[in-house]
Scaffold this active site. Sequence first.
Site, PDB file in Angstrom:
ATOM      1  CG  ASP A 168      62.576  20.114  78.883  1.00  0.00           C
ATOM      2  OD1 ASP A 168      61.574  20.663  79.363  1.00  0.00           O
ATOM      3  OD2 ASP A 168      62.848  20.132  77.664  1.00  0.00           O
ATOM      4  NE  ARG A 207      59.959  25.894  72.727  1.00  0.00           N
ATOM      5  CZ  ARG A 207      59.037  25.121  73.306  1.00  0.00           C
ATOM      6  NH1 ARG A 207      59.278  24.559  74.443  1.00  0.00           N
ATOM      7  NH2 ARG A 207      57.885  24.911  72.725  1.00  0.00           N
ATOM      8  NE  ARG A 229      58.185  28.008  77.449  1.00  0.00           N
ATOM      9  CZ  ARG A 229      58.437  26.722  77.642  1.00  0.00           C
ATOM     10  NH1 ARG A 229      59.527  26.347  78.262  1.00  0.00           N
ATOM     11  NH2 ARG A 229      57.607  25.799  77.189  1.00  0.00           N
ATOM     12  CG  ASP A 263      61.927  24.097  76.670  1.00  0.00           C
ATOM     13  OD1 ASP A 263      61.072  24.155  77.564  1.00  0.00           O
ATOM     14  OD2 ASP A 263      61.777  23.514  75.596  1.00  0.00           O
TER      15      ASP A 263
HETATM   16  N1  ROI Z   1      64.663  22.058  68.556  1.00  0.00           N
HETATM   17  C1  ROI Z   1      65.938  22.166  68.964  1.00  0.00           C
HETATM   18  N2  ROI Z   1      66.915  22.060  68.061  1.00  0.00           N
HETATM   19  N3  ROI Z   1      66.266  22.371  70.262  1.00  0.00           N
HETATM   20  C2  ROI Z   1      65.314  22.492  71.226  1.00  0.00           C
HETATM   21  O1  ROI Z   1      65.642  22.682  72.409  1.00  0.00           O
HETATM   22  C3  ROI Z   1      63.969  22.366  70.839  1.00  0.00           C
HETATM   23  N4  ROI Z   1      62.968  22.451  71.761  1.00  0.00           N
HETATM   24  C4  ROI Z   1      61.703  22.311  71.416  1.00  0.00           C
HETATM   25  C5  ROI Z   1      61.286  22.039  70.006  1.00  0.00           C
HETATM   26  C6  ROI Z   1      60.306  23.124  69.589  1.00  0.00           C
HETATM   27  C7  ROI Z   1      60.634  20.670  69.954  1.00  0.00           C
HETATM   28  N5  ROI Z   1      62.388  22.047  69.075  1.00  0.00           N
HETATM   29  C8  ROI Z   1      63.669  22.154  69.478  1.00  0.00           C
HETATM   30  O2  ROI Z   1      60.777  22.368  72.370  1.00  0.00           O
END
Ligand code: ROI
Length: 165
Positions: A104, A99, A89, A102
Site C-alpha cells: 500500500d 492475503r 495475490r 499487500d
Molecule cells: N491485519 C494486520 N495485522 N496486518 C495487515 O497488514 C492487515 N491487512 C489487512 C487486514 C485484513 C485489514 N488486516 C490486517 O488488509
Amino acid sequence: MANTELINKVYIGLGANLQQPEEQLHSALEKINLSDDITFCQCSSFYQSAPMGPQDQDDYINAVALLKTTLTPLALLDFLQSIELQQGRVRKSERWGARTLDLDILLFNNEKIDLPRLIIPHYGIKQRNFVLVPLAELAPDLIFPDGTPIAQLISTISQQGLKKL
Ligand code: ROI
C-alpha cells in the site's frame, strides 16, 4: 546537466499472512530494489501483528519502506500491484481476508491524493499500530499532511498484538 527529474519520497506499507509471509516481504523488496525507477529503498524492522478484521486467520508480518522514485503515484501503484500479482495475490470479494502480499502507498511526498484508484494518505494509516510503529521507526519526526505529528499518535496507540521481530 541539471537534474530535471523530480524525485518523490514515498512510504509504502507491506503486509502478508499466507505462504511464508516473511519470504513474501523479502521477495517484494528485492523486486523493488531491482527497479530502475526506484533509486532508494530502506525498510523498517519486520513486525508480527495480530490480524485486524476476521480473527480466523494467521498473524501478519508487516513492515514499512521508504522509497525514492521518479514514478508518479499511479505508475507506482501499477508497479506495486504487478508485484502483488506476481506473488500470487488473488483479489477476493471477502473484505479483510488473508492475503499473500499487500503493498500500500501510505504517503507520497506531503501530498493529498483523491482518485478512484488511490487515496493518499492511506485511510488506515493513523489507526493501525502495524503501520504507525514501523513508520515511526523510519521517520520519528514525520508530520502528516493534515499537520498531525506521528509522535502524538504513537504516544496514544495501543501496541497490543504487535511484536518486533
Ligand atoms: N491485519 C494486520 N495485522 N496486518 C495487515 O497488514 C492487515 N491487512 C489487512 C487486514 C485484513 C485489514 N488486516 C490486517 O488488509
